[in-house]
Design a protein around this motif. Structure first.
Motif, PDB file in Angstrom:
ATOM      1  N   SER A  91       0.855  -1.250  -0.009  1.00  0.00           N
ATOM      2  CA  SER A  91      -0.119  -0.088   0.175  1.00  0.00           C
ATOM      3  C   SER A  91       0.748   1.338   0.092  1.00  0.00           C
ATOM      4  N   VAL A  92       2.103   1.242   0.352  1.00  0.00           N
ATOM      5  CA  VAL A  92       2.927   2.479   0.593  1.00  0.00           C
ATOM      6  C   VAL A  92       3.401   2.892  -0.825  1.00  0.00           C
ATOM      7  N   GLN A  93       3.154   4.184  -0.960  1.00  0.00           N
ATOM      8  CA  GLN A  93       3.588   5.098  -2.075  1.00  0.00           C
ATOM      9  C   GLN A  93       4.797   5.826  -1.688  1.00  0.00           C
ATOM     10  N   THR A  94       4.827   6.184  -0.766  1.00  0.00           N
ATOM     11  CA  THR A  94       5.846   7.311  -0.230  1.00  0.00           C
ATOM     12  C   THR A  94       6.890   6.968   0.865  1.00  0.00           C
ATOM     13  N   VAL A 115       5.838   1.848  -4.601  1.00  0.00           N
ATOM     14  CA  VAL A 115       6.330   3.013  -4.267  1.00  0.00           C
ATOM     15  C   VAL A 115       6.703   3.827  -5.403  1.00  0.00           C
ATOM     16  N   LYS A 116       6.281   5.212  -5.308  1.00  0.00           N
ATOM     17  CA  LYS A 116       6.386   6.136  -6.475  1.00  0.00           C
ATOM     18  C   LYS A 116       7.494   7.445  -5.910  1.00  0.00           C
ATOM     19  N   PHE A 135      14.564  -3.556  -5.932  1.00  0.00           N
ATOM     20  CA  PHE A 135      13.510  -2.953  -6.652  1.00  0.00           C
ATOM     21  C   PHE A 135      12.618  -3.593  -7.283  1.00  0.00           C
ATOM     22  N   LYS A 136      11.413  -3.999  -6.856  1.00  0.00           N
ATOM     23  CA  LYS A 136      10.331  -4.559  -7.683  1.00  0.00           C
ATOM     24  C   LYS A 136      10.127  -4.277  -9.035  1.00  0.00           C
ATOM     25  N   ALA A 137       9.846  -4.973  -9.821  1.00  0.00           N
ATOM     26  CA  ALA A 137       9.523  -4.165 -11.365  1.00  0.00           C
ATOM     27  C   ALA A 137       7.933  -4.618 -11.226  1.00  0.00           C
ATOM     28  N   PRO A 138       7.357  -3.599 -12.162  1.00  0.00           N
ATOM     29  CA  PRO A 138       7.912  -2.311 -12.747  1.00  0.00           C
ATOM     30  C   PRO A 138       7.942  -1.414 -11.847  1.00  0.00           C
ATOM     31  N   CYS A 139       9.149  -0.891 -11.533  1.00  0.00           N
ATOM     32  CA  CYS A 139       9.507   0.353 -10.507  1.00  0.00           C
ATOM     33  C   CYS A 139       8.900   1.581 -11.057  1.00  0.00           C
ATOM     34  N   GLN A 140       8.246   2.427 -10.092  1.00  0.00           N
ATOM     35  CA  GLN A 140       7.719   3.734 -10.538  1.00  0.00           C
ATOM     36  C   GLN A 140       8.754   4.804 -10.038  1.00  0.00           C
TER      37      GLN A 140
END
Length: 244
Positions: A91-94, A115-116, A135-140
């Motif tokens: 759920s974490v984006q930041t 994570v963006k 870093f899990k793909a596809p990385c943002q």
């Protein structure tokens, strides 16, 4: 809610069960609880203040329950704890400033593809046992900010995702075991001292597409072999200074 400062400096507190009725943890709510050894953040918690577990120097195990909806990890959440691993929820984006800074026992971390944003600096600074970052793909993620991995002295290798456009000042400085590095052609900015003092770095490949590199980026590294692309038009001063 567990309000701000509720259990701060409760140095003998060694066990906490967060009730499912709790939806938020206030700033500094468990800060400096030096005997606390483990914590499970229940999926009922939807918001946290800064420095919730900062300086919990006995904390070795921390987790967030499956099903969490937390969308960010606030500043200094686990600063100067002894956690050895941590699973960042999907759920974490930041991830904010200094979340894992000085977690000297942390050995590996996986960044989920949700994570963006690394929102600020020093997220993993001085994680001296950190060996592997995935870093899990596809990385943002588009930016690895200033001092993100500064003085991660056990980090041996890292794959920079193609989504990353900027590597900030001193992002990998003093990563003394970092060796072979490939920088993707999507990078538009490699800032000052990004890989300075990486004394084990012998092989560097910068892929076609990179157009400029700032000053002092690789100074005092152990560089032996360098492959530069024809796309580079600007190179800053002292780029390979004292790469002996």
């Amino acid at each position: 809610t567990i309000p701000n400062e509720t259990f701060r400096k409760c140095s003998l507190l060694n066990n906490v069960t967060i009730p499912r009725s709790v939806s938020s943890l206030g700033t500094n709510s468990f800060r400096e609880c030096t005997s606390l050894s483990s914590i499970v953040i229940t999926n009922s918690v939807t918001a946290m203040g800064t420095s919730v577990f900062e300086d919990c120097t006995g904390l070795t195990v921390a987790s967030i329950e499956d099903g969490s909806t937390l969308d960010n990890l606030p500043d200094w959440t686990f600063y100067n704890t002894r956690i050895t691993s941590f699973t960042i929820p999907a759920s974490v984006q930041t991830i904010n400033h200094g979340v894992f800074m000085k977690c000297s026992a942390l050995t590996s971390i996986v960044i989920p593809n949700t994570v963006k944003n690394f929102a600020n600096t020093e997220i993993f600074r001085e994680c001296t046992s950190l060996k592997k970052v995935t870093f899990k793909a596809p990385c943002q993620l588009t930016t690895i900010p200033q001092n993100t991995f500064y003085q991660c002295t056990s980090l041996e290798g890292i794959t920079i995702p193609a989504s990353v456009q900027t590597i900030g000042n001193s992002a990998f400085r003093y990563c003394e075991k970092l060796n072979d590095v490939t920088l993707p052609g999507t990078l538009s900015a490699i800032q000052d001292w990004a890989f300075a003092n990486c004394t084990a770095m012998e092989n560097l490949t910068i892929e076609e597409g990179v157009t400029s590199i700032s000053r002092d980026v690789f100074q005092y590294s152990g560089m032996k072999n360098v492959v530069l692309p024809t796309s580079i038009g600007t190179i800053g001063i002292n780029l390979f200074y004292q790469c002996n």
